[in-house]
Design a protein around this motif. Sequence first.
Motif, PDB file in Angstrom:
ATOM      1  N   THR A 386       0.871  -1.445  -0.055  1.00 60.72           N
ATOM      2  CA  THR A 386      -0.291  -0.047  -0.158  1.00 60.72           C
ATOM      3  C   THR A 386       1.228   1.187   0.045  1.00 60.72           C
ATOM      4  O   THR A 386       0.647   2.549  -0.880  1.00 60.72           O
ATOM      5  CB  THR A 386      -0.731   0.041   1.263  1.00 60.72           C
ATOM      6  N   VAL A 387       2.104   1.406   0.849  1.00 62.62           N
ATOM      7  CA  VAL A 387       2.630   2.658   0.725  1.00 62.62           C
ATOM      8  C   VAL A 387       3.397   2.394  -0.354  1.00 62.62           C
ATOM      9  O   VAL A 387       3.770   3.671  -0.886  1.00 62.62           O
ATOM     10  CB  VAL A 387       4.184   1.764   2.416  1.00 62.62           C
ATOM     11  N   MET A 388       4.381   1.382  -1.523  1.00 60.94           N
ATOM     12  CA  MET A 388       4.446   1.498  -2.240  1.00 60.94           C
ATOM     13  C   MET A 388       3.993   2.202  -3.433  1.00 60.94           C
ATOM     14  O   MET A 388       4.492   3.056  -4.242  1.00 60.94           O
ATOM     15  CB  MET A 388       5.367   0.367  -2.351  1.00 60.94           C
ATOM     16  N   THR A 389       1.971   1.780  -3.860  1.00 60.01           N
ATOM     17  CA  THR A 389       1.281   2.592  -4.588  1.00 60.01           C
ATOM     18  C   THR A 389       1.131   3.910  -4.604  1.00 60.01           C
ATOM     19  O   THR A 389       1.416   4.255  -5.598  1.00 60.01           O
ATOM     20  CB  THR A 389       0.220   1.386  -4.357  1.00 60.01           C
ATOM     21  N   LEU A 390       1.371   4.297  -3.131  1.00 64.96           N
ATOM     22  CA  LEU A 390       1.298   5.601  -2.458  1.00 64.96           C
ATOM     23  C   LEU A 390       2.092   6.608  -2.699  1.00 64.96           C
ATOM     24  O   LEU A 390       1.869   7.201  -3.401  1.00 64.96           O
ATOM     25  CB  LEU A 390       0.489   5.696  -1.500  1.00 64.96           C
ATOM     26  N   ALA A 528      -5.906  -6.423  -4.491  1.00 66.87           N
ATOM     27  CA  ALA A 528      -5.891  -5.778  -5.803  1.00 66.87           C
ATOM     28  C   ALA A 528      -6.966  -4.831  -5.609  1.00 66.87           C
ATOM     29  O   ALA A 528      -6.717  -3.487  -6.225  1.00 66.87           O
ATOM     30  CB  ALA A 528      -5.708  -6.854  -7.455  1.00 66.87           C
ATOM     31  N   ILE A 529      -8.121  -5.150  -5.703  1.00 68.43           N
ATOM     32  CA  ILE A 529      -9.610  -4.529  -5.834  1.00 68.43           C
ATOM     33  C   ILE A 529      -8.943  -2.939  -4.409  1.00 68.43           C
ATOM     34  O   ILE A 529      -9.545  -2.032  -4.743  1.00 68.43           O
ATOM     35  CB  ILE A 529     -10.626  -4.593  -5.049  1.00 68.43           C
ATOM     36  N   VAL A 534      -7.740   2.772  -3.516  1.00 68.01           N
ATOM     37  CA  VAL A 534      -6.880   3.640  -2.431  1.00 68.01           C
ATOM     38  C   VAL A 534      -6.280   4.821  -3.258  1.00 68.01           C
ATOM     39  O   VAL A 534      -6.663   5.971  -2.905  1.00 68.01           O
ATOM     40  CB  VAL A 534      -5.653   2.588  -1.795  1.00 68.01           C
ATOM     41  N   ALA A 535      -6.278   4.053  -4.848  1.00 65.46           N
ATOM     42  CA  ALA A 535      -6.053   4.977  -5.504  1.00 65.46           C
ATOM     43  C   ALA A 535      -7.276   5.782  -6.022  1.00 65.46           C
ATOM     44  O   ALA A 535      -6.812   7.261  -6.467  1.00 65.46           O
ATOM     45  CB  ALA A 535      -5.832   4.283  -6.868  1.00 65.46           C
ATOM     46  N   ALA A 536      -8.538   5.031  -6.005  1.00 64.24           N
ATOM     47  CA  ALA A 536      -9.795   6.424  -6.341  1.00 64.24           C
ATOM     48  C   ALA A 536      -9.596   6.783  -5.145  1.00 64.24           C
ATOM     49  O   ALA A 536     -10.172   8.539  -5.470  1.00 64.24           O
ATOM     50  CB  ALA A 536     -10.968   5.648  -6.082  1.00 64.24           C
ATOM     51  N   ALA A 537      -9.198   7.317  -3.907  1.00 66.72           N
ATOM     52  CA  ALA A 537      -9.446   7.994  -2.844  1.00 66.72           C
ATOM     53  C   ALA A 537      -8.405   9.154  -2.791  1.00 66.72           C
ATOM     54  O   ALA A 537      -8.513  10.085  -2.415  1.00 66.72           O
ATOM     55  CB  ALA A 537      -9.311   7.165  -0.955  1.00 66.72           C
ATOM     56  N   ALA A 538      -6.994   8.705  -3.201  1.00 71.00           N
ATOM     57  CA  ALA A 538      -6.281   9.254  -3.581  1.00 71.00           C
ATOM     58  C   ALA A 538      -6.181  10.422  -4.668  1.00 71.00           C
ATOM     59  O   ALA A 538      -5.821  11.725  -4.096  1.00 71.00           O
ATOM     60  CB  ALA A 538      -4.565   8.783  -3.459  1.00 71.00           C
ATOM     61  N   TRP A 539      -6.887  10.064  -5.677  1.00 70.83           N
ATOM     62  CA  TRP A 539      -6.744  10.579  -7.314  1.00 70.83           C
ATOM     63  C   TRP A 539      -8.266  11.996  -6.598  1.00 70.83           C
ATOM     64  O   TRP A 539      -8.202  13.060  -7.035  1.00 70.83           O
ATOM     65  CB  TRP A 539      -7.361  10.545  -7.877  1.00 70.83           C
ATOM     66  N   THR A 540      -9.437  11.407  -5.559  1.00 64.52           N
ATOM     67  CA  THR A 540     -10.291  12.659  -5.436  1.00 64.52           C
ATOM     68  C   THR A 540      -9.645  13.290  -3.976  1.00 64.52           C
ATOM     69  O   THR A 540     -10.195  14.809  -4.593  1.00 64.52           O
ATOM     70  CB  THR A 540     -11.600  11.173  -4.557  1.00 64.52           C
ATOM     71  N   PHE A 541      -8.993  13.524  -3.735  1.00 68.39           N
ATOM     72  CA  PHE A 541      -8.018  13.937  -2.731  1.00 68.39           C
ATOM     73  C   PHE A 541      -7.626  14.916  -3.574  1.00 68.39           C
ATOM     74  O   PHE A 541      -7.631  16.851  -2.972  1.00 68.39           O
ATOM     75  CB  PHE A 541      -7.098  13.045  -1.677  1.00 68.39           C
ATOM     76  N   ARG A 552     -14.816  21.340  -1.613  1.00 65.67           N
ATOM     77  CA  ARG A 552     -14.081  21.076  -1.247  1.00 65.67           C
ATOM     78  C   ARG A 552     -14.342  19.321   0.336  1.00 65.67           C
ATOM     79  O   ARG A 552     -13.808  18.738   0.930  1.00 65.67           O
ATOM     80  CB  ARG A 552     -12.781  21.711  -0.559  1.00 65.67           C
ATOM     81  N   GLY A 553     -15.541  20.070   0.579  1.00 62.45           N
ATOM     82  CA  GLY A 553     -16.145  19.345   1.560  1.00 62.45           C
ATOM     83  C   GLY A 553     -16.642  18.074   1.586  1.00 62.45           C
ATOM     84  O   GLY A 553     -16.074  17.292   1.535  1.00 62.45           O
ATOM     85  N   LEU A 554     -17.308  18.258   0.463  1.00 61.38           N
ATOM     86  CA  LEU A 554     -18.044  16.829  -0.622  1.00 61.38           C
ATOM     87  C   LEU A 554     -16.763  15.768  -0.574  1.00 61.38           C
ATOM     88  O   LEU A 554     -17.439  15.593  -0.483  1.00 61.38           O
ATOM     89  CB  LEU A 554     -19.039  17.138  -1.300  1.00 61.38           C
ATOM     90  N   ALA A 555     -15.730  16.762  -1.435  1.00 58.62           N
ATOM     91  CA  ALA A 555     -14.974  16.053  -2.243  1.00 58.62           C
ATOM     92  C   ALA A 555     -13.999  14.708  -0.820  1.00 58.62           C
ATOM     93  O   ALA A 555     -13.653  13.863  -1.421  1.00 58.62           O
ATOM     94  CB  ALA A 555     -13.855  16.618  -2.718  1.00 58.62           C
ATOM     95  N   LEU A 556     -13.787  15.676   0.443  1.00 60.70           N
ATOM     96  CA  LEU A 556     -13.092  15.308   1.601  1.00 60.70           C
ATOM     97  C   LEU A 556     -14.196  14.019   1.957  1.00 60.70           C
ATOM     98  O   LEU A 556     -13.305  12.533   2.336  1.00 60.70           O
ATOM     99  CB  LEU A 556     -12.536  16.367   2.776  1.00 60.70           C
ATOM    100  N   LEU A 557     -15.748  14.309   2.184  1.00 62.03           N
ATOM    101  CA  LEU A 557     -16.502  13.025   2.835  1.00 62.03           C
ATOM    102  C   LEU A 557     -16.377  11.824   2.177  1.00 62.03           C
ATOM    103  O   LEU A 557     -16.253  10.912   2.052  1.00 62.03           O
ATOM    104  CB  LEU A 557     -17.419  13.947   2.659  1.00 62.03           C
ATOM    105  N   ALA A 558     -16.233  12.784   0.047  1.00 60.83           N
ATOM    106  CA  ALA A 558     -15.882  11.327  -0.247  1.00 60.83           C
ATOM    107  C   ALA A 558     -14.418  10.070  -0.129  1.00 60.83           C
ATOM    108  O   ALA A 558     -14.929   9.188  -0.361  1.00 60.83           O
ATOM    109  CB  ALA A 558     -16.353  11.871  -2.174  1.00 60.83           C
ATOM    110  N   SER A 559     -13.827  11.214  -0.474  1.00 62.37           N
ATOM    111  CA  SER A 559     -12.382  10.724  -0.180  1.00 62.37           C
ATOM    112  C   SER A 559     -12.796   9.693   0.864  1.00 62.37           C
ATOM    113  O   SER A 559     -11.757   8.311   1.102  1.00 62.37           O
ATOM    114  CB  SER A 559     -11.433  11.660  -0.151  1.00 62.37           C
TER     115      SER A 559
END
Length: 712
Positions: A386-390, A528-529, A534-541, A552-559
């Motif tokens: 996970t760390v290396m993916t981030l 893998a899923i 995690v990648a989707a959360a990082a992209w949203t962030f 930005r508040g809604l985006a933070l909630l989604a992330s």
Amino acid sequence: MSKFAFSRIWIALILCFGWGHSWAAPLEHHTRASLLLSAEAARPGDTILAGVRLEMDPGWHTYWKNPGTSGMATKIDWDLPAGVTAGEILWPLPEKLTEAGFTTYAYTREVVLLVPLTLSKDVAPGTLPLKAAVSWLECQELCLPGDAQISAALPVGQPGRPSASAALLASWAAKTPDRAGAPRVTGSWESSADSDTRQLALAWPVAGGITNPEFYPFENQDYEIEGDTRILKSSEAEARLAKAVKKLEGNWPAEVSGVVSWQADGKQVAYEVSVPVNSPASASGMMSGPVFPPLWRILIYAFIGGLILNVMPCVLPVIALKILGFVEQARKQPREVRVLGLMYGVGVLASFLAIAALFLGLKAAGHTAGWGIQFSNPQFLVVLTTVMTLVALNLFGVFEVTPGGKVMGAAGALAAKTGRTGAFLNGILATVLATPCVAPFFAGAAGFALAPNQKSALTVLVFLVAGAGLAFPYVLLSWQPAWLRFVPKPGKWMERFKVAMGFPMLATAVWLFSLTTIHYGNRTWWLAIFLVLVAAAAWTFGEFIQRGRSRRGLALLASVMIAGFAVVYVLEGQLAWRTEARGAGARTAQLQTAGGIPWQPWSPEAVAAARAEGRPVFVDFTADWCLTCQANKKVAIEIPSVREKLKQMNAVALLADYTLLPERMTAELNRFGRAGVPLVVVYPVRTERPPEVLPAALTPGIVLGALERAVP
């Protein structure tokens, strides 16, 4: 004729005829020979034990494979039908006899010399005649040569069944030294060489108190180990003794072979061992140049091994990113670069100190310790993947690391973050990624540091020196930033280089992901899923919070919701990452691919059985997480020339899968002075010769040369 052979003949003549006996004494045999079989019948392909039984008159004796100061070993010349082959003689532990200042290794009253007889799979049914000519030297005060023709018949084609002699042969088999599972015996010279004789100290770990420790040496033309044994101060955890070694020809031995034995709980224990001797120093200029004490040599190896870890495939991207950091910071604040270099070095040393403490804790708890042990832990693999993916996503620009970043940003910052904290964390990350493999030179140093009877202070010292080797290039550049003048000036290329470095980081994450299949089986796809989420959360962030201007508040909630769903439902629920898949711990490697080497699973028993059949043995200790092992396999092992050589030699190829760090294999690695993989060992046909340990990094020439030396 060598000086060794001449002296042996001369002493034998004195013992045989120098004590007042007439040269005309009648040659009457005082030993009777017979041939016993462990089975009354056998099938094609079976291996049975043949026992050459020698029964001596009271007061008479015959000799072991190394007779000692005088005497002659018993010889067996087989006359066998086609389809039957004889292995090496299995010699029971002898008695140690001392008389008139001479020490011999002998058998009194009775001995049974065991020989494995192997029937080929295509041997014709019927009764096979088994014959042998046996010759020996029998001694009391007078020594006489003896010989006999012995024979037995073996019906082939019937179901195998034990013979009336099976129990007797089994009792003598129990008296032969074990060829597997031996403790790691170390040897060291007690003083420098100022004559042709010097004292060799031997030590090995034991469980509880023992009595009568002894070393029975094998015969060697270059040196002679004298019979007297001096017991050194020992403890309940270690046995120690000293033997005098007399050099006959050549240099002082770098390795001695023989049998160590002792008594524990009223039982005799014995193992065949090959003992490396530390610092084989010179005598009378036999070796030119300075000879480093063993500890200094180990420390030099540790430093060089740590240095080489910098070019390991997983560490190299991290080092490249730090060079990029040099380029950025050396132009602005060159004095700060020195501090950053030192912080990186402190991070590396702290990590190596923590690893040493972990190993010492494991040893104190009674467990075996092996380099790369954390890569057998599935939770560690999940976190590091996970760390290396981030890290890769951060380098690709999916999200940025800012002072206000939370947990996800901190994970992604390990390789790209600037400042003193970033340098320290980068030193830790470099160490973590360096541990899957043992680099050349570091293999022997790590084995020395993790030996079962090693002192804790020396273990810590070796690991700190290896850490200094890993940190050295970065620290050196931090104090010589002028060397970076060859690097192009800052520009767009730096951003492109940063993105390019994301690809090796991503490759590292994929490799780590592949290792988790060992532990989770088919459930690995849920990992893998999890990584995709995690990648989707990082992209949203990054896209809607860091670079966005509205909602930005809604985006933070989604992330947070995406990340929470990934952890709770996928990681904890479906992957169940805290629990290995049923049967994962009993993993068996895929031993053979189409057209590849016909591997068999490694075990000490498999090695002993193959050597008893008179076949050379090729053993590869490997692990899925060891990149050096995989490189050796593709470059120097699983190649046509090696496959053909193994087939031509009728060698047995054994694969030792160390991926999950089984303790039995860790003990075997320690016995060969290694703390981790890779380890490739070649056992020669002649069992009196020690196995050859190959270097960590292999070439086809190294492997083929070792195989060539394994045959007479």
